[in-house]
Design a protein around this motif. Structure first.
Motif, PDB file in Angstrom:
ATOM      1  N   LEU A  80       0.807  -1.212   0.000  1.00  0.00           N
ATOM      2  CA  LEU A  80       0.000   0.000   0.000  1.00  0.00           C
ATOM      3  C   LEU A  80       0.845   1.268   0.000  1.00  0.00           C
ATOM      4  O   LEU A  80       0.358   2.332  -0.373  1.00  0.00           O
ATOM      5  N   ARG A  81       2.099   1.181   0.407  1.00  0.00           N
ATOM      6  CA  ARG A  81       2.994   2.345   0.404  1.00  0.00           C
ATOM      7  C   ARG A  81       3.622   2.605  -0.968  1.00  0.00           C
ATOM      8  O   ARG A  81       4.264   3.628  -1.150  1.00  0.00           O
ATOM      9  N   ARG A  82       3.447   1.705  -1.896  1.00  0.00           N
ATOM     10  CA  ARG A  82       4.094   1.845  -3.206  1.00  0.00           C
ATOM     11  C   ARG A  82       3.503   3.042  -3.954  1.00  0.00           C
ATOM     12  O   ARG A  82       2.288   3.210  -4.011  1.00  0.00           O
ATOM     13  N   PRO A  83       4.358   3.872  -4.559  1.00  0.00           N
ATOM     14  CA  PRO A  83       3.856   5.077  -5.236  1.00  0.00           C
ATOM     15  C   PRO A  83       3.015   4.777  -6.469  1.00  0.00           C
ATOM     16  O   PRO A  83       2.137   5.554  -6.830  1.00  0.00           O
ATOM     17  N   GLU A  84       3.241   3.637  -7.136  1.00  0.00           N
ATOM     18  CA  GLU A  84       2.454   3.349  -8.338  1.00  0.00           C
ATOM     19  C   GLU A  84       1.003   3.004  -8.036  1.00  0.00           C
ATOM     20  O   GLU A  84       0.169   2.967  -8.931  1.00  0.00           O
ATOM     21  N   LEU A  85       0.675   2.753  -6.772  1.00  0.00           N
ATOM     22  CA  LEU A  85      -0.713   2.462  -6.405  1.00  0.00           C
ATOM     23  C   LEU A  85      -1.491   3.706  -6.013  1.00  0.00           C
ATOM     24  O   LEU A  85      -2.682   3.629  -5.738  1.00  0.00           O
ATOM     25  N   GLU A  86      -0.817   4.854  -6.002  1.00  0.00           N
ATOM     26  CA  GLU A  86      -1.501   6.092  -5.642  1.00  0.00           C
ATOM     27  C   GLU A  86      -2.544   6.407  -6.708  1.00  0.00           C
ATOM     28  O   GLU A  86      -2.276   6.357  -7.908  1.00  0.00           O
ATOM     29  N   GLY A  87      -3.734   6.684  -6.279  1.00  0.00           N
ATOM     30  CA  GLY A  87      -4.825   6.963  -7.195  1.00  0.00           C
ATOM     31  C   GLY A  87      -5.686   5.751  -7.503  1.00  0.00           C
ATOM     32  O   GLY A  87      -6.787   5.889  -8.020  1.00  0.00           O
ATOM     33  N   HIS A  88      -5.204   4.563  -7.200  1.00  0.00           N
ATOM     34  CA  HIS A  88      -5.994   3.349  -7.427  1.00  0.00           C
ATOM     35  C   HIS A  88      -6.919   3.107  -6.238  1.00  0.00           C
ATOM     36  O   HIS A  88      -6.562   3.356  -5.091  1.00  0.00           O
ATOM     37  N   ASP A  89      -8.093   2.617  -6.529  1.00  0.00           N
ATOM     38  CA  ASP A  89      -9.030   2.184  -5.496  1.00  0.00           C
ATOM     39  C   ASP A  89      -8.651   0.749  -5.146  1.00  0.00           C
ATOM     40  O   ASP A  89      -8.730  -0.142  -5.989  1.00  0.00           O
TER      41      ASP A  89
END
Length: 131
Positions: free
Chosen positions: A110-119
């Motif tokens: 959950l801390r990974r930057p590529e998941l930012e913006g994903h639900d």
């Protein structure tokens, strides 16, 4: 001739010690109730999926089987390549993780930057009977 009028009674004064006693009693009750040990939760049951047909899995599903063992829609993927393999932000990303897995594995994901913006939605794994 002098007139003796009755004296006015002095106004009643509240003793400040009464307020202090009330505050001390309230503090004692507060610390007695706050200091009670928490009751252990003995009947906590985590959610379980009994039957989940394979064709009804949502897409995309990211399955975490370990720190370096990830599957995206059933295909193995390296954690470093997750950003390139993820679809655009048009829908939720379903994350499936074993119940016995350490929580740090999910938190690192959950801390990974590529998941930012994903639900992000967690999906439960079905219980499989022991062979």
């Amino acid at each position: 001739m002098s007139l003796n009028l009755p004296r006015r009674p002095l106004p009643a004064r509240l003793d400040p010690a009464l307020a202090i006693v009330n505050i001390v009693l309230l503090l004692i009750f507060f610390f007695l109730s706050a200091g009670q040990p928490a009751r252990p939760i003995g009947d906590l049951q985590l959610a379980r999926t009994q039957q989940l047909p394979p064709g009804t899995l949502p897409s995309p599903v990211l399955e975490l089987r370990g720190a370096e063992r990830w599957l995206l829609d059933g295909q193995p993927i390296l954690p470093e390549l997750l950003a390139a393999a993820l679809p655009p932000h048009d829908g939720p990303l379903h994350v499936m993780i074993d119940r016995q897995a350490p929580a740090s594995l999910l938190l690192e994901l959950l801390r990974r930057p590529e998941l930012e913006g994903h639900d992000i939605r967690l999906v439960t794994q079905p219980d499989r009977p022991a062979p």
